[in-house]
Scaffold this motif. Structure first.
Motif, mmCIF file in Angstrom:
data_model
loop_
_atom_site.group_PDB
_atom_site.id
_atom_site.type_symbol
_atom_site.label_atom_id
_atom_site.label_comp_id
_atom_site.label_asym_id
_atom_site.label_seq_id
_atom_site.Cartn_x
_atom_site.Cartn_y
_atom_site.Cartn_z
ATOM 1 N N LEU A 256 7.138 9.736 -11.286
ATOM 2 C CA LEU A 256 6.666 8.931 -12.408
ATOM 3 C C LEU A 256 7.351 7.574 -12.403
ATOM 4 C CD1 LEU A 256 6.411 11.322 -15.509
ATOM 5 C CD2 LEU A 256 4.562 10.046 -14.407
ATOM 6 N N VAL A 257 6.559 6.535 -12.675
ATOM 7 C CA VAL A 257 7.084 5.181 -12.858
ATOM 8 C C VAL A 257 6.820 4.825 -14.312
ATOM 9 C CG1 VAL A 257 6.943 2.781 -12.151
ATOM 10 C CG2 VAL A 257 6.581 4.588 -10.468
ATOM 11 N N GLY A 258 7.907 4.646 -15.073
ATOM 12 C CA GLY A 258 7.715 4.451 -16.511
ATOM 13 C C GLY A 258 7.215 5.753 -17.132
ATOM 14 N N GLU A 259 6.285 5.641 -18.082
ATOM 15 C CA GLU A 259 5.768 6.826 -18.763
ATOM 16 C C GLU A 259 4.334 7.150 -18.399
ATOM 17 O OE1 GLU A 259 6.198 6.187 -22.915
ATOM 18 O OE2 GLU A 259 8.398 6.235 -22.880
ATOM 19 N N ARG A 260 3.626 6.214 -17.703
ATOM 20 C CA ARG A 260 2.187 6.395 -17.552
ATOM 21 C C ARG A 260 1.672 6.289 -16.121
ATOM 22 N NH1 ARG A 260 -1.230 4.648 -22.639
ATOM 23 N NH2 ARG A 260 0.237 5.076 -24.309
ATOM 24 N N HIS A 261 2.532 6.076 -15.140
ATOM 25 C CA HIS A 261 2.035 5.820 -13.792
ATOM 26 C C HIS A 261 2.686 6.756 -12.786
ATOM 27 C CE1 HIS A 261 0.570 2.396 -15.890
ATOM 28 N NE2 HIS A 261 1.695 1.722 -15.839
ATOM 29 N N LEU A 262 1.923 7.121 -11.769
ATOM 30 C CA LEU A 262 2.402 8.022 -10.729
ATOM 31 C C LEU A 262 2.520 7.249 -9.413
ATOM 32 C CD1 LEU A 262 3.118 11.042 -10.723
ATOM 33 C CD2 LEU A 262 0.822 11.509 -9.857
ATOM 34 N N LYS A 263 3.736 7.147 -8.896
ATOM 35 C CA LYS A 263 3.992 6.502 -7.606
ATOM 36 C C LYS A 263 3.878 7.564 -6.526
ATOM 37 C CE LYS A 263 5.405 2.922 -5.139
ATOM 38 N NZ LYS A 263 4.603 1.692 -5.015
ATOM 39 N N LEU A 264 3.123 7.253 -5.457
ATOM 40 C CA LEU A 264 2.773 8.258 -4.464
ATOM 41 C C LEU A 264 3.129 7.822 -3.051
ATOM 42 C CD1 LEU A 264 -0.811 8.919 -5.859
ATOM 43 C CD2 LEU A 264 1.155 10.460 -6.113
ATOM 44 N N SER A 265 3.403 8.821 -2.217
ATOM 45 C CA SER A 265 3.500 8.633 -0.774
ATOM 46 C C SER A 265 2.479 9.596 -0.171
ATOM 47 C CB SER A 265 4.913 8.940 -0.282
ATOM 48 O OG SER A 265 5.005 8.726 1.112
ATOM 49 N N LEU A 266 1.489 9.044 0.559
ATOM 50 C CA LEU A 266 0.332 9.825 0.985
ATOM 51 C C LEU A 266 0.133 9.725 2.495
ATOM 52 C CD1 LEU A 266 -2.072 8.439 -1.766
ATOM 53 C CD2 LEU A 266 -0.905 10.655 -1.844
ATOM 54 N N ARG A 267 -0.151 10.873 3.109
ATOM 55 C CA ARG A 267 -0.503 10.858 4.525
ATOM 56 C C ARG A 267 -2.020 10.827 4.620
ATOM 57 N NH1 ARG A 267 2.351 14.670 6.205
ATOM 58 N NH2 ARG A 267 4.018 13.464 7.197
ATOM 59 N N VAL A 268 -2.555 9.719 5.183
ATOM 60 C CA VAL A 268 -3.992 9.521 5.319
ATOM 61 C C VAL A 268 -4.310 9.313 6.795
ATOM 62 C CG1 VAL A 268 -5.994 8.226 4.481
ATOM 63 C CG2 VAL A 268 -3.926 8.323 3.090
ATOM 64 N N GLN A 269 -5.120 10.176 7.357
ATOM 65 C CA GLN A 269 -5.501 10.075 8.770
ATOM 66 C C GLN A 269 -4.277 9.905 9.677
ATOM 67 O OE1 GLN A 269 -8.896 7.543 9.640
ATOM 68 N NE2 GLN A 269 -9.607 7.645 7.525
ATOM 69 N N GLY A 270 -3.239 10.707 9.358
ATOM 70 C CA GLY A 270 -2.045 10.739 10.195
ATOM 71 C C GLY A 270 -1.013 9.675 9.900
ATOM 72 N N GLN A 271 -1.331 8.719 9.006
ATOM 73 C CA GLN A 271 -0.394 7.643 8.672
ATOM 74 C C GLN A 271 0.063 7.779 7.225
ATOM 75 O OE1 GLN A 271 0.700 5.190 10.869
ATOM 76 N NE2 GLN A 271 -0.410 6.349 12.443
ATOM 77 N N VAL A 272 1.350 7.557 6.976
ATOM 78 C CA VAL A 272 1.878 7.625 5.608
ATOM 79 C C VAL A 272 1.669 6.276 4.934
ATOM 80 C CG1 VAL A 272 3.917 7.975 4.173
ATOM 81 C CG2 VAL A 272 3.563 9.388 6.212
ATOM 82 N N ARG A 273 1.031 6.307 3.747
ATOM 83 C CA ARG A 273 0.727 5.086 2.992
ATOM 84 C C ARG A 273 1.319 5.185 1.589
ATOM 85 N NH1 ARG A 273 -1.522 2.136 7.238
ATOM 86 N NH2 ARG A 273 -3.099 3.406 8.301
ATOM 87 N N ASP A 274 1.672 4.022 1.045
ATOM 88 C CA ASP A 274 2.094 3.952 -0.349
ATOM 89 C C ASP A 274 0.865 4.009 -1.253
ATOM 90 O OD1 ASP A 274 4.770 3.703 0.298
ATOM 91 O OD2 ASP A 274 4.673 1.524 0.384
ATOM 92 N N GLY A 275 1.030 4.591 -2.419
ATOM 93 C CA GLY A 275 -0.063 4.643 -3.384
ATOM 94 C C GLY A 275 0.461 4.647 -4.802
ATOM 95 N N ILE A 276 -0.418 4.321 -5.733
ATOM 96 C CA ILE A 276 -0.063 4.391 -7.150
ATOM 97 C C ILE A 276 -1.308 4.755 -7.937
ATOM 98 C CG2 ILE A 276 -0.492 1.916 -7.620
ATOM 99 C CD1 ILE A 276 2.048 2.099 -9.488
ATOM 100 N N TRP A 277 -1.111 5.573 -8.958
ATOM 101 C CA TRP A 277 -2.209 5.996 -9.837
ATOM 102 C C TRP A 277 -1.815 5.584 -11.256
ATOM 103 C CZ3 TRP A 277 -5.134 11.291 -9.330
ATOM 104 C CH2 TRP A 277 -6.258 11.277 -10.149
#
Length: 573
Positions: free
Chosen positions: A514-535
């Protein structure tokens, strides 16, 4: 959420790529109906001709006569960004075409005092300015009584608008008795773009006026005023009013963006970019929708839109920046007010959803709600619940003023029309479009309205429409996860009817916090590569493997750029 992939006609995508369009953009454009590269030509010569717009030639004659005879022209604006930019385009354009400094003026309704549109009290204000010609921008199609009063006072009336005309209980279109009406949505108008917004209509009237003045010998073609200098304002108003981006609107917005990126813009537009912390050299349609537009709109919501119009018509960069900073401060106040109202609305919603499932439509009211922010709160609740939503506030006249937002498949203005026919007298006033509408009711009639809206929604919304879904462009190939690709995507014009790219893929969730109270910080593996993400707005953790819908953007930190996934939704099941 159901994730649906858009179909891509391979032949169209191939043809666009062969014509030199970026391979990824070729696929995206083809999925949105573009079949030939010529459709992407955004030169001014490709704009629809003003002669096709019913009433534009007559409006040009009326205005040309007024200019030649020294008559005074008063523009009646509206209190949203479309109305403000349309007013600014009208003021600037008329002066470019020969109006003297004191020959053109404007009035803008106060949201709380005058309500919406051209009303008899507004006509009195126009007459007090010693005007001879009254011109509406972004309003007027329902102003029968006000037009009659204007004529009684000796005023000529030109209505420029884009809203649907009033339809009587007998199904007949009822137009006000104005001297001229220019509106692509009036009966028998052959103009191909029915999606033109108020500022676009005013721009086309000016094009017709320039042609009329040229024919009268006011200037030679080679020396005619450059009306295209106003396209930055047209682009802002078109995006801020959520105008459907058909081919003509895309050209208008694209031409405006080109001017801004090259530094050729109004002082007020430049000031708004600075106040918003955005770089005009990288201007995008998203800047209009999420940065500049809200700051102009904030004046109409919480203060007085004259402040926004003054900013857009100011030629002094220093004064324009001062006004833009005032608008920025008002917008911060708006955000704080909106946040409080959303919290109140969330509490009210609990009583409407005892089992956690929302009803077919939402209508809420609280005496502490602010009239200027109900539309934004309705939009936020609609997005969260995926239900048609109305939020009401108590107006200064003691009546409830409601603003609604809808979901695909449920035409909100038509729903209000049906409520009005089933309950005569319930709606004091109403109007709008498929996705946004407003109405006025008595406070004691709120429950009746709620029940009537619920009935119409139950009749018009089946399970397929109530299910939340998102259309995506499928997986994004690994070679396109680059800063250059993001820049290419950002340079294109996206919006309603030409939706911005959203991709989808199976991902492994490597990390989340969690970042703050309302956001989700993500680390995602997409097609074999790790990418940063946020929701943004997501707090619940994600499963280890899932299918996500996402946009791509650039995350800049300490001088480094990384492609980031902006998550829009997750597949169910």
């Amino acid at each position: 959420m159901n994730i649906i992939h858009r179909d891509v006609p391979p032949r169209a995508a191939w043809a666009l790529e062969q014509a030199g369009v970026h391979p990824l953009l070729a696929r995206l454009f083809a999925a949105r109906g573009v079949r030939q590269a010529e459709e992407l030509d955004d030169t001014p010569a490709k704009l629809l001709p003003p002669a096709d717009l019913k009433g534009a030639a007559q409006a040009a004659v009326l205005l040309a006569d007024a200019l030649e005879q020294g008559q005074r022209i008063c523009i009646v604006a509206d209190y949203d960004c479309d109305g403000a930019t349309a007013c600014a385009v009208g003021l600037r354009g008329l002066r470019m075409l020969g109006a003297k400094a004191d020959q053109v003026d404007y009035v803008v309704p106060d949201r709380a005092v005058h309500g919406y549109g051209l009303t008899p009290p507004i006509v009195d204000l126009v007459k007090a300015k010693r005007a001879d010609v009254l011109v509406t921008v972004d309003n007027g199609m329902a102003s029968h009584e006000a037009v009659r009063k204007a004529h009684e006072l000796g005023l000529k009336v030109l209505i420029t608008d884009h809203h649907l005309p009033v339809v009587t209980d007998q199904g007949e279109v009822s137009l006000p008795d104005a001297d001229v009406i220019v509106n692509p949505n009036q009966p028998d108008c052959p103009f191909a773009s029915k999606a033109l917004v108020g500022v676009g209509v005013m721009f086309y009237v000016l094009l017709a006026l320039r042609a009329e003045l040229r024919q009268r010998g006011a200037f030679e073609a080679a020396q005619q005023p450059r009306i295209d200098a106003l396209l930055d304002l047209v682009a802002l108003g078109t995006i801020a009013d959520v105008g459907k981006l058909d081919a003509n609107n895309r050209r208008l917005v694209s031409l405006g963006l080109k001017r801004i990126r090259s530094g050729r813009m109004q002082a007020g537009i430049a000031a708004l970019f600075e106040a918003a912390g955005r770089d005009p050299a990288k201007a995008s349609s998203q800047d209009f929708g999420f940065a500049l537009g809200p700051r102009v709109n904030a004046a109409g919501r919480l203060a007085e839109m004259g402040l926004g119009i003054e900013c857009l018509t100011c030629d002094d960069p220093g004064r324009a920046l001062e006004l833009a900073r005032q608008l920025d401060a008002i917008n911060r106040e708006r955000r704080e007010l909106e946040s409080g109202m959303r919290d109140q609305a969330e509490q009210l919603l609990e009583s409407l959803m005892p089992e956690g499932e929302p009803p077919h439509a939402i209508a809420i009211f609280d005496p502490d709600f602010h009239e200027g922010v109900v539309g934004i709160v309705a939009s936020r609740l609609k997005d969260r619940l995926h239900r048609p939503t109305f939020v009401f506030a108590l107006g200064q006249d003691g009546l409830l003023k409601g603003s609604g937002r809808s979901i695909p498949g449920f035409h909100l203005r038509d729903a209000l029309d049906l409520v009005s026919k089933r309950h005569p007298g319930l709606l004091k006033k109403f109007g709008g479009h498929a996705m946004a509408a407003g109405c006025t009711i008595a406070e004691e009639d709120f429950d009746t309205f709620d029940q009537a809206l619920q009935k119409v929604a139950r009749e018009g919304l089946d399970a397929s429409l109530l299910a939340r879904q998102i259309s995506t462009d499928g997986p994004l190939e690994p070679q396109w996860f680059s800063a250059e690709t993001v820049a290419a995507l950002d340079s294109a014009v996206w919006g309603p009817g030409f939706e911005p790219p959203v991709f989808s893929d199976e991902v492994d969730v490597v990390g989340q916090r969690l970042v703050g109270e309302r956001h989700l910080k993500l680390s995602l593996r997409v097609q074999g590569q790790v990418r940063d993400g946020i929701w943004f707005g997501r707090t619940e953790p994600l499963p280890a493997k899932t299918q996500l819908a996402f946009r791509v953007s650039l995350d800049e930190f300490q001088g480094r750029q990384r492609v980031q996934l902006m998550v829009e939704g997750m597949a169910e099941g």
